[in-house]
Every structure is written in structure tokens, then in C-alpha cells.
Design a protein around this motif. Structure first.
Motif, PDB file in Angstrom:
ATOM      1  N   GLU A  80       0.835  -1.202   0.000  1.00 54.13           N
ATOM      2  CA  GLU A  80       0.000   0.000   0.000  1.00 54.13           C
ATOM      3  C   GLU A  80       0.874   1.259   0.000  1.00 54.13           C
ATOM      4  OE1 GLU A  80      -3.512   2.149   2.687  1.00 54.13           O
ATOM      5  OE2 GLU A  80      -2.412   0.417   3.473  1.00 54.13           O
ATOM      6  N   THR A  81       1.921   1.242   0.828  1.00 51.17           N
ATOM      7  CA  THR A  81       2.815   2.396   0.886  1.00 51.17           C
ATOM      8  C   THR A  81       3.494   2.619  -0.456  1.00 51.17           C
ATOM      9  OG1 THR A  81       3.231   2.151   3.259  1.00 51.17           O
ATOM     10  CG2 THR A  81       4.892   3.326   1.980  1.00 51.17           C
ATOM     11  N   PHE A  82       3.943   1.536  -1.083  1.00 48.52           N
ATOM     12  CA  PHE A  82       4.592   1.681  -2.393  1.00 48.52           C
ATOM     13  C   PHE A  82       3.661   2.384  -3.375  1.00 48.52           C
ATOM     14  CE2 PHE A  82       5.407   0.441  -6.740  1.00 48.52           C
ATOM     15  CZ  PHE A  82       6.774   0.603  -6.868  1.00 48.52           C
ATOM     16  N   TYR A  83       2.413   1.920  -3.453  1.00 48.53           N
ATOM     17  CA  TYR A  83       1.501   2.477  -4.455  1.00 48.53           C
ATOM     18  C   TYR A  83       0.938   3.840  -4.051  1.00 48.53           C
ATOM     19  CZ  TYR A  83       1.842  -1.647  -7.348  1.00 48.53           C
ATOM     20  OH  TYR A  83       2.315  -2.628  -8.183  1.00 48.53           O
ATOM     21  N   GLN A  84       1.138   4.238  -2.815  1.00 52.66           N
ATOM     22  CA  GLN A  84       0.838   5.620  -2.435  1.00 52.66           C
ATOM     23  C   GLN A  84       1.877   6.573  -3.010  1.00 52.66           C
ATOM     24  OE1 GLN A  84       0.758   5.410   1.831  1.00 52.66           O
ATOM     25  NE2 GLN A  84      -1.442   4.963   1.933  1.00 52.66           N
ATOM     26  N   ARG A  85       3.104   6.073  -3.202  1.00 53.79           N
ATOM     27  CA  ARG A  85       4.201   6.907  -3.695  1.00 53.79           C
ATOM     28  C   ARG A  85       4.399   6.798  -5.204  1.00 53.79           C
ATOM     29  NH1 ARG A  85       3.035   8.892   0.401  1.00 53.79           N
ATOM     30  NH2 ARG A  85       3.654   8.030   2.410  1.00 53.79           N
ATOM     31  N   PHE A  86       4.162   5.611  -5.757  1.00 54.65           N
ATOM     32  CA  PHE A  86       4.435   5.376  -7.181  1.00 54.65           C
ATOM     33  C   PHE A  86       3.330   4.521  -7.794  1.00 54.65           C
ATOM     34  CE2 PHE A  86       8.494   5.576  -4.883  1.00 54.65           C
ATOM     35  CZ  PHE A  86       9.035   6.711  -5.474  1.00 54.65           C
ATOM     36  N   SER A  87       3.032   4.799  -9.046  1.00 60.70           N
ATOM     37  CA  SER A  87       1.968   4.052  -9.723  1.00 60.70           C
ATOM     38  C   SER A  87       2.465   2.749 -10.326  1.00 60.70           C
ATOM     39  CB  SER A  87       1.340   4.913 -10.826  1.00 60.70           C
ATOM     40  OG  SER A  87       2.309   5.214 -11.835  1.00 60.70           O
ATOM     41  N   SER A  88       3.780   2.606 -10.492  1.00 64.67           N
ATOM     42  CA  SER A  88       4.318   1.420 -11.158  1.00 64.67           C
ATOM     43  C   SER A  88       5.806   1.295 -10.883  1.00 64.67           C
ATOM     44  CB  SER A  88       4.106   1.515 -12.673  1.00 64.67           C
ATOM     45  OG  SER A  88       4.856   2.611 -13.204  1.00 64.67           O
ATOM     46  N   LYS A  89       6.357   0.147 -11.250  1.00 59.48           N
ATOM     47  CA  LYS A  89       7.804  -0.050 -11.145  1.00 59.48           C
ATOM     48  C   LYS A  89       8.539   0.963 -12.012  1.00 59.48           C
ATOM     49  CE  LYS A  89       9.872  -3.356 -13.510  1.00 59.48           C
ATOM     50  NZ  LYS A  89      10.391  -4.688 -13.960  1.00 59.48           N
ATOM     51  N   GLN A  90       8.023   1.237 -13.203  1.00 60.15           N
ATOM     52  CA  GLN A  90       8.711   2.162 -14.091  1.00 60.15           C
ATOM     53  C   GLN A  90       8.726   3.578 -13.524  1.00 60.15           C
ATOM     54  OE1 GLN A  90       7.040   3.419 -17.926  1.00 60.15           O
ATOM     55  NE2 GLN A  90       9.015   2.930 -18.859  1.00 60.15           N
ATOM     56  N   GLU A  91       7.617   4.012 -12.941  1.00 65.03           N
ATOM     57  CA  GLU A  91       7.602   5.352 -12.341  1.00 65.03           C
ATOM     58  C   GLU A  91       8.607   5.437 -11.193  1.00 65.03           C
ATOM     59  OE1 GLU A  91       4.654   8.171  -9.746  1.00 65.03           O
ATOM     60  OE2 GLU A  91       3.747   7.031 -11.390  1.00 65.03           O
ATOM     61  N   CYS A  92       8.705   4.377 -10.416  1.00 64.26           N
ATOM     62  CA  CYS A  92       9.684   4.321  -9.334  1.00 64.26           C
ATOM     63  C   CYS A  92      11.099   4.387  -9.897  1.00 64.26           C
ATOM     64  CB  CYS A  92       9.469   3.040  -8.535  1.00 64.26           C
ATOM     65  SG  CYS A  92      10.587   2.822  -7.140  1.00 64.26           S
ATOM     66  N   PHE A  93      11.341   3.655 -10.967  1.00 67.03           N
ATOM     67  CA  PHE A  93      12.658   3.649 -11.600  1.00 67.03           C
ATOM     68  C   PHE A  93      13.033   5.052 -12.076  1.00 67.03           C
ATOM     69  CE2 PHE A  93      15.463   3.501 -15.214  1.00 67.03           C
ATOM     70  CZ  PHE A  93      16.426   2.573 -14.847  1.00 67.03           C
ATOM     71  N   ILE A  94      12.112   5.718 -12.742  1.00 66.57           N
ATOM     72  CA  ILE A  94      12.395   7.048 -13.284  1.00 66.57           C
ATOM     73  C   ILE A  94      12.656   8.042 -12.154  1.00 66.57           C
ATOM     74  CG2 ILE A  94      11.353   9.002 -14.509  1.00 66.57           C
ATOM     75  CD1 ILE A  94      10.133   6.950 -16.434  1.00 66.57           C
ATOM     76  N   ALA A  95      11.925   7.911 -11.049  1.00 62.07           N
ATOM     77  CA  ALA A  95      12.168   8.787  -9.896  1.00 62.07           C
ATOM     78  C   ALA A  95      13.570   8.563  -9.339  1.00 62.07           C
ATOM     79  CB  ALA A  95      11.127   8.542  -8.816  1.00 62.07           C
ATOM     80  N   ALA A  96      13.979   7.301  -9.257  1.00 58.63           N
ATOM     81  CA  ALA A  96      15.327   6.992  -8.772  1.00 58.63           C
ATOM     82  C   ALA A  96      16.381   7.502  -9.742  1.00 58.63           C
ATOM     83  CB  ALA A  96      15.480   5.486  -8.568  1.00 58.63           C
ATOM     84  N   LEU A  97      16.116   7.356 -11.026  1.00 60.70           N
ATOM     85  CA  LEU A  97      17.031   7.854 -12.053  1.00 60.70           C
ATOM     86  C   LEU A  97      17.198   9.364 -11.947  1.00 60.70           C
ATOM     87  CD1 LEU A  97      18.694   7.325 -14.650  1.00 60.70           C
ATOM     88  CD2 LEU A  97      16.567   7.622 -15.934  1.00 60.70           C
ATOM     89  N   ASP A  98      16.081  10.080 -11.806  1.00 63.82           N
ATOM     90  CA  ASP A  98      16.134  11.540 -11.681  1.00 63.82           C
ATOM     91  C   ASP A  98      16.912  11.958 -10.436  1.00 63.82           C
ATOM     92  OD1 ASP A  98      14.673  11.858 -13.989  1.00 63.82           O
ATOM     93  OD2 ASP A  98      12.771  12.278 -12.974  1.00 63.82           O
ATOM     94  N   ALA A  99      16.679  11.268  -9.329  1.00 59.55           N
ATOM     95  CA  ALA A  99      17.378  11.614  -8.085  1.00 59.55           C
ATOM     96  C   ALA A  99      18.882  11.400  -8.230  1.00 59.55           C
ATOM     97  CB  ALA A  99      16.832  10.770  -6.933  1.00 59.55           C
ATOM     98  N   ALA A 100      19.269  10.291  -8.858  1.00 62.44           N
ATOM     99  CA  ALA A 100      20.695   9.993  -9.017  1.00 62.44           C
ATOM    100  C   ALA A 100      21.375  10.996  -9.943  1.00 62.44           C
ATOM    101  CB  ALA A 100      20.865   8.571  -9.555  1.00 62.44           C
ATOM    102  N   THR A 101      20.737  11.304 -11.061  1.00 64.37           N
ATOM    103  CA  THR A 101      21.359  12.214 -12.017  1.00 64.37           C
ATOM    104  C   THR A 101      21.363  13.654 -11.509  1.00 64.37           C
ATOM    105  OG1 THR A 101      19.249  12.376 -13.234  1.00 64.37           O
ATOM    106  CG2 THR A 101      20.841  10.762 -14.016  1.00 64.37           C
ATOM    107  N   ASP A 102      20.335  14.043 -10.762  1.00 60.67           N
ATOM    108  CA  ASP A 102      20.316  15.394 -10.182  1.00 60.67           C
ATOM    109  C   ASP A 102      21.435  15.555  -9.156  1.00 60.67           C
ATOM    110  OD1 ASP A 102      18.152  16.084 -11.736  1.00 60.67           O
ATOM    111  OD2 ASP A 102      16.678  15.934 -10.118  1.00 60.67           O
ATOM    112  N   HIS A 103      21.648  14.523  -8.356  1.00 56.76           N
ATOM    113  CA  HIS A 103      22.734  14.574  -7.365  1.00 56.76           C
ATOM    114  C   HIS A 103      24.082  14.696  -8.063  1.00 56.76           C
ATOM    115  CE1 HIS A 103      25.362  13.586  -4.036  1.00 56.76           C
ATOM    116  NE2 HIS A 103      25.834  12.566  -4.716  1.00 56.76           N
ATOM    117  N   LEU A 104      24.282  13.898  -9.088  1.00 59.16           N
ATOM    118  CA  LEU A 104      25.549  13.945  -9.816  1.00 59.16           C
ATOM    119  C   LEU A 104      25.746  15.297 -10.479  1.00 59.16           C
ATOM    120  CD1 LEU A 104      28.102  12.628 -10.904  1.00 59.16           C
ATOM    121  CD2 LEU A 104      26.722  11.607 -12.730  1.00 59.16           C
ATOM    122  N   ALA A 105      24.701  15.821 -11.112  1.00 59.29           N
ATOM    123  CA  ALA A 105      24.805  17.108 -11.801  1.00 59.29           C
ATOM    124  C   ALA A 105      25.131  18.231 -10.821  1.00 59.29           C
ATOM    125  CB  ALA A 105      23.503  17.409 -12.547  1.00 59.29           C
ATOM    126  N   ALA A 106      24.494  18.220  -9.647  1.00 60.16           N
ATOM    127  CA  ALA A 106      24.750  19.265  -8.652  1.00 60.16           C
ATOM    128  C   ALA A 106      26.190  19.193  -8.145  1.00 60.16           C
ATOM    129  CB  ALA A 106      23.776  19.110  -7.488  1.00 60.16           C
TER     130      ALA A 106
END
Length: 201
Positions: A56-82
Motif C-alpha cells: 500500500e505504501t509503495f503504491y501511495q508513492r508510485f503508480s508502477s515499477k517504471q515510475e519508481c525507476f524514473i524517480a530513482a534515475l532523476d534523483a541519481a542524475t540530479d545529485h551527480l549534476a549538482a
């Protein structure tokens, strides 16, 4: 970076703070599972088990595995870019700043293999949107390199793109062949290549 655990029992955290901790745990859990199994063989059940949260907690935050993946990707690349922006903004000649930028890039990737694998390898399996985001992130590195080097012509801009593509390919090869500990060896030859390709100052 290890996600902050939620305290047991009653606590004074706000709902937003709890949500942020849960999100962090889910993202980290996903990157760790995908390091072991790859994107295609990872399912939501694997992620929530590793993250220590409910379905339930997972689907409160993300609609799918792919959306979760993209969020993790964005977080990783934003950290690296900064981190790279901060490194490149320091004092020094263009050659010194390029050296720091390339060195920092390699150090950040070597320090966090799960997120690096997600960025460099698993995006190929995660669909077109993930690849678009990876390419957009890579373009930010090209922009930073071009600014430092003073690349003003189309040919010089292309040299920056070729340099970043070469660096990414070399790093990816070391991850695929389990030679992460050798990433630091790329710094000197990549800096030398940059000095040959880019305009002199």
C-alpha cells in the motif's frame, strides 16, 4: 547513501517527513534489487521487501515499477549534476577545472555502484522515457564541459559530446565487467583526451 529508518513506536515526524523517508527507502531498495536482478527481473514485491514498506505504501508513492525507476534515475542524475556544477565552479584554469570535473564524475560513480548501474545500464531495459531522461542528463554534462572549455563552434561542441560519450562508454564497460575499482584509472587518459580535443586557452 543509506536511507533514514523510521523510528519505532510513537514519533514526532510530520506526515511529509514520513513520506520522504518512505520514498527514500523505496528508491534505495529498488536500486539495490536491480543491481542484483536487473530491471526486467525485478518486481514490485522485491522492492517493497528490500525497502521494508507495505505494498500500500509503495503504491501511495508510485503508480508502477517504471515510475519508481524514473524517480530513482532523476534523483541519481540530479545529485551527480549538482556535485559536478559545484566542482566545476571552483577556481583554476580550464584544464584544472576539466580535470576536477572528470575526477569528480568518476569518484561519485565509484562511490555508489547501485545508482550508477541504474543510470548507465538498466535504463536500456526501462523503456523510452527512461532513455530520454538519461540522454537529457548526459547533455547537461556536455553543456558543463563546453562552458569550461569555451567551446564556441559546432565542431568544438561536437568534441565535447564525443568526449562525454567516450567517458560514459568506458565507465559502463567497467561496470559490466565488474571492474568498478579501476574507474580511477580513467581520469588521466580522459583528461589527456579532453586537452587534445577541446580548444586551447
Amino acid at each position: 547513501m543509506t536511507p533514514t529508518p523510521l523510528p519505532r513506536g510513537r514519533h514526532r515526524l510530520s506526515r511529509d517527513e514520513v513520506a520522504a523517508i518512505q520514498r527514500s527507502r523505496i528508491l534505495r531498495g529498488m536500486t539495490e534489487v536491480m543491481t542484483e536482478r536487473g530491471y526486467a527481473d525485478t518486481v514490485v514485491a522485491d522492492i517493497i521487501k528490500r525497502a521494508g514498506v507495505s505494498r500500500e505504501t509503495f503504491y501511495q508513492r508510485f503508480s508502477s515499477k517504471q515510475e519508481c525507476f524514473i524517480a530513482a534515475l532523476d534523483a541519481a542524475t540530479d545529485h551527480l549534476a549538482a556535485t559536478l556544477r559545484q566542482t566545476a565552479a571552483g577556481a583554476g584554469t580550464p584544464a584544472e577545472r576539466l580535470d576536477r570535473m572528470i575526477g569528480t564524475y568518476l569518484e561519485v560513480l565509484a562511490a555508489d555502484p547501485p545508482n550508477t548501474r541504474l543510470f548507465l545500464i538498466e535504463t536500456y531495459a526501462a523503456g523510452p522515457e527512461a532513455m530520454r531522461r538519461r540522454l537529457a542528463s548526459q547533455q547537461r554534462y556536455v553543456d558543463g564541459l563546453a562552458e569550461i572549455a569555451g567551446a564556441g563552434t559546432q565542431e568544438q561542441r561536437f568534441a565535447c559530446e564525443a568526449l562525454v560519450a567516450t567517458l560514459v562508454t568506458q565507465v559502463t564497460a567497467r561496470f559490466i565487467t565488474d571492474r568498478v575499482e579501476t574507474l580511477g584509472e580513467l581520469r588521466e587518459p580522459m583528461v589527456a583526451l579532453a586537452q587534445r580535443l577541446l580548444p586551447r586557452k
